[in-house]
Motif scaffolding. Structure first.
Motif, mmCIF file in Angstrom:
data_model
loop_
_atom_site.group_PDB
_atom_site.id
_atom_site.type_symbol
_atom_site.label_atom_id
_atom_site.label_comp_id
_atom_site.label_asym_id
_atom_site.label_seq_id
_atom_site.Cartn_x
_atom_site.Cartn_y
_atom_site.Cartn_z
ATOM 1 N N ALA A 237 0.867 -1.173 0.000
ATOM 2 C CA ALA A 237 0.000 0.000 0.000
ATOM 3 C C ALA A 237 0.904 1.223 0.000
ATOM 4 C CB ALA A 237 -0.900 0.008 1.222
ATOM 5 N N VAL A 238 0.463 2.275 -0.669
ATOM 6 C CA VAL A 238 1.222 3.529 -0.704
ATOM 7 C C VAL A 238 0.270 4.690 -0.517
ATOM 8 C CG1 VAL A 238 3.060 2.678 -2.206
ATOM 9 C CG2 VAL A 238 1.063 3.754 -3.222
ATOM 10 N N GLN A 239 0.834 5.792 -0.064
ATOM 11 C CA GLN A 239 0.067 7.028 0.008
ATOM 12 C C GLN A 239 0.601 7.950 -1.072
ATOM 13 O OE1 GLN A 239 0.059 8.452 4.053
ATOM 14 N NE2 GLN A 239 -1.271 6.809 4.724
ATOM 15 N N VAL A 240 -0.334 8.492 -1.849
ATOM 16 C CA VAL A 240 0.019 9.312 -3.002
ATOM 17 C C VAL A 240 -0.931 10.503 -3.122
ATOM 18 C CG1 VAL A 240 1.023 7.376 -4.296
ATOM 19 C CG2 VAL A 240 -1.407 7.875 -4.521
ATOM 20 N N VAL A 241 -0.715 11.346 -4.075
ATOM 21 C CA VAL A 241 -1.527 12.489 -4.474
ATOM 22 C C VAL A 241 -1.421 13.621 -3.446
ATOM 23 C CG1 VAL A 241 -3.795 13.332 -5.190
ATOM 24 C CG2 VAL A 241 -3.119 10.975 -5.733
ATOM 25 N N GLU A 242 -1.105 14.791 -3.956
ATOM 26 C CA GLU A 242 -0.990 15.969 -3.102
ATOM 27 C C GLU A 242 -2.320 16.296 -2.460
ATOM 28 O OE1 GLU A 242 0.759 19.386 -4.910
ATOM 29 O OE2 GLU A 242 2.411 18.229 -5.737
ATOM 30 N N GLY A 243 -2.253 16.864 -1.276
ATOM 31 C CA GLY A 243 -3.445 17.252 -0.541
ATOM 32 C C GLY A 243 -3.203 17.106 0.935
ATOM 33 N N VAL A 244 -4.274 17.040 1.690
ATOM 34 C CA VAL A 244 -4.173 16.913 3.136
ATOM 35 C C VAL A 244 -3.475 15.606 3.481
ATOM 36 C CG1 VAL A 244 -5.484 16.760 5.284
ATOM 37 C CG2 VAL A 244 -6.267 18.271 3.444
ATOM 38 N N ARG A 245 -2.469 15.699 4.285
ATOM 39 C CA ARG A 245 -1.681 14.517 4.660
ATOM 40 C C ARG A 245 -2.439 13.671 5.668
ATOM 41 N NH1 ARG A 245 4.503 13.826 6.295
ATOM 42 N NH2 ARG A 245 4.259 11.897 7.431
ATOM 43 N N HIS A 246 -2.432 12.372 5.421
ATOM 44 C CA HIS A 246 -3.055 11.429 6.340
ATOM 45 C C HIS A 246 -1.975 10.850 7.252
ATOM 46 C CE1 HIS A 246 -5.020 7.986 7.962
ATOM 47 N NE2 HIS A 246 -4.079 7.224 7.469
#
Length: 118
Positions: free
Chosen positions: A59-68
């Motif tokens: 699993a990865v976290q991607v895409v600019e925006g509010v950080r989770h």
């Protein structure tokens, strides 16, 4: 902190893709390709607002925006390895995969069509 995913070598990817195309792929091939294409997605869509899950491999976290940072992310995409590989290689379109239920996407910024194929 988990190790960052890294793209596989061109030779490894070509061999694994050949086995996928011949319908002789093994779990190791699916794992290699899944992680490879998720690593490429991280490079193409940097950020931490959307979590892309391809269980059981990565699993990865991607895409600019509010950080989770904790708990269940507000934007999640989940699919299986075969579907992810087909999306990443251009054999399957994002809208078709979502429409067919092969991809479950919820939350903002979960349309990966602008980033695919990889």
């Amino acid at each position: 902190m988990p190790a960052r995913l890294r793209p596989a070598s061109a030779g490894e990817v070509a061999e694994a893709l050949a086995r996928v195309a011949a319908d002789t792929a093994e779990r190791a091939d699916l794992k290699l390709l899944t992680k490879h294409y998720l690593a490429l997605l991280e490079e193409r869509a940097p950020g931490r607002s959307v979590e892309v899950r391809v269980p059981p491999f990565a699993a990865v976290q991607v895409v600019e925006g509010v950080r989770h940072t904790r708990g269940t992310p507000p934007a999640v995409i989940e699919t299986d390895a075969a579907t992810w590989i087909a999306l990443a290689t251009g054999q399957l379109e994002w809208a078709t995969a979502v429409g067919d239920g092969r991809v479950v996407a919820s939350g903002e910024r979960t349309d990966l069509a602008p980033y695919l194929p990889l």
